[in-house]
Design an enzyme around this catalytic site. Structure first.
Site, PDB file in Angstrom:
ATOM      1  CG  HIS A  52      -2.259   0.617   0.963  1.00 21.16           C
ATOM      2  ND1 HIS A  52      -2.412   1.813   0.292  1.00 21.16           N
ATOM      3  CD2 HIS A  52      -3.517   0.190   1.279  1.00 21.16           C
ATOM      4  CE1 HIS A  52      -3.699   2.105   0.222  1.00 21.16           C
ATOM      5  NE2 HIS A  52      -4.395   1.133   0.802  1.00 21.16           N
ATOM      6  CG  ASP A  58      -3.597   4.843  -2.870  1.00 22.86           C
ATOM      7  OD1 ASP A  58      -2.864   4.604  -1.894  1.00 22.86           O
ATOM      8  OD2 ASP A  58      -3.682   5.965  -3.416  1.00 22.86           O
TER       9      ASP A  58
END
Length: 440
Positions: free
Chosen positions: A413, A417
């Site tokens: 992450h 995203d």
């Protein structure tokens, strides 16, 4: 003439190797070219052969030893040969080092003798504070951090035995600090033939000892995997998302092409081959997933170097198909089969397990549905493949039997995203559900 058995250098990046185990004992007869010792470096294991006919005169590095490449592991020669013959000629500097080593050896011997004397005194059955404990029991207690002064001995005259300490280790956290009243109760219970801890009859010295667990040293491949997986989870922000791909048409196409692929390429396409092609094409359209996160930058790669996880008896390796984006479905299939075979035969070179930009791992053969793959650092993504299952699905209002394949994508992450990661996974699914596009 005696000859040294040397720790080989397995690849340019190798610094040290581990002796997994010796196949011969000192004094055994060996033949030149015969496998004599197994060694490993990171995820590579290999057999080192005897350099000459003769006898294994010495084993200098025991099982589990970790030494730099070039280190002498042992010596092979004829009976009566001196080990010194196999050593390089001594220089002036070498003589000084030898004298220093001899001096240190004498000092070490003196210290060892002193240590033995101290140990004999400290491991006396009558230890400090008047508590009787056997030497073995005390050693285990000190190693495991158990306060043996709180234990009730079941040996002769209340002596604490090895079994008492092992039970305390197993029940760690359940034995509290005993008060004076508890100690008095223990004495009374012991006098009545009862165990103060369990309330059962105290064990006699002849009682069969409790079984201790098998302890396997963490070395070689297992050690490397443990370190890398732990580092991966500590130094990245991993998140896993799941989807299902309908591969009913893919399986039908696979069957239709089976004869032609066998005739033209001598290949039998597997589902993994089709998945690999889908991933490569999806990575070319979603380059952010074909990347690596570093401290101050994200590196996005133009080429796809695809890692394929291969399970071995002793662990897991990830050989790499370089320039996978430039290969056809048939070429990918050939490469996957070749590197998988080399991995299972322990024939991979270190360079063949480096430089991947994305990895595929398949647990479908074990009946697993979805799981959480762990990133192969420094990659941004890894795709886990589960077992396809026939499932009733409504297609245009009609209930049909379809083959659904679970896909589990773990991504970093920090590098991207959830939305772009989901878009990439959806692209992989689209290719799998439109299999003819994989032939272009």
């Amino acid at each position: 003439m005696a000859e040294n058995i040397i720790m080989p250098k397995l690849g340019m990046a190798m610094v040290e190797g581990t002796v997994i185990g010796w196949k011969k004992q000192a004094g055994d007869t060996v033949k030149k070219g015969e496998g004599i010792v197994d060694i490993s470096s990171e995820k590579i294991e290999m057999e080192v052969e005897a350099p000459a006919d003769g006898v294994l005169l010495s084993i200098d590095v025991p099982q589990g030893g970790v030494v730099p490449y070039g280190t002498v592991l042992g010596v092979v020669g004829q009976p009566g040969d001196l080990v010194a013959i196999a050593a390089p000629p001594a220089t002036a500097s070498g003589n000084a080092q030898a004298e220093s080593a001899a001096s240190l050896a004498v000092q070490d011997q003196q210290e060892a003798q002193t240590s033995v004397a101290v140990a004999a005194a400290s491991f006396s059955p009558q230890s400090r504070n008047g508590i009787k404990i056997s030497p073995v029991a005390r050693k285990i207690a000190e190693e495991e951090g158990v306060d043996y002064t709180l234990l009730i001995g079941t040996g002769p005259q209340g002596r604490i035995t090895k079994e008492d300490v092992e039970r305390a280790v197993q029940a760690r956290g359940q034995i509290g600090v005993k008060t004076e009243q508890t100690k008095m109760e223990s004495i009374v219970s012991a006098a009545n033939g009862q165990s103060a801890v369990s309330g059962t009859t105290a064990a006699s010295p002849d009682t069969e000892p409790s079984k201790t667990p098998e302890r396997i040293p963490v070395t070689g491949m297992r050690k490397v995997i443990a370190e890398r997986m732990h580092t991966s989870l500590q130094q990245s922000a991993q998140l896993t998302i799941n989807m299902q791909a309908d591969i009913t048409e893919l399986l039908q196409l696979k069957e239709k092409l089976a004869a032609e692929m066998e005739a033209r390429h001598q290949l039998k396409l597997s589902v993994t081959d089709w998945i690999a092609r889908s991933v490569v094409l999806a990575l070319l359209r979603h380059k952010q997933m074909n990347s690596a996160f570093f401290q101050d930058r994200i590196e996005i790669y133009e080429e796809v170097h695809l890692g394929i996880a291969v399970a071995l008896e002793k662990g897991l390796v990830v050989p790499v198909i370089r320039h996978a984006d430039a290969k056809t479905l048939a070429e990918l299939s050939h490469e996957i089969k070749m590197i998988s075979t080399k991995a299972r035969q322990n024939q991979l070179a270190p360079e063949e397990m480096k430089g991947s930009t994305f990895t595929i791992t398949n647990l479908g053969g074990y009946g697993v549905d979805t799981f959480t793959p762990v990133l192969n650092p420094p990659e941004t993504g890894i795709l886990g493949i589960g077992a396809s299952r026939d499932t009733p699905v409504y297609i245009g209002g009609e209930l049909q039997r379809r083959s659904l394949l679970p896909l589990s994508l773990t991504f970093d992450h920090r590098a991207l995203d959830g939305a772009p990661a989901a878009a990439f996974l959806a692209e992989v699914r689209r290719y799998l559900e439109e299999p003819y596009s994989l032939l272009i």
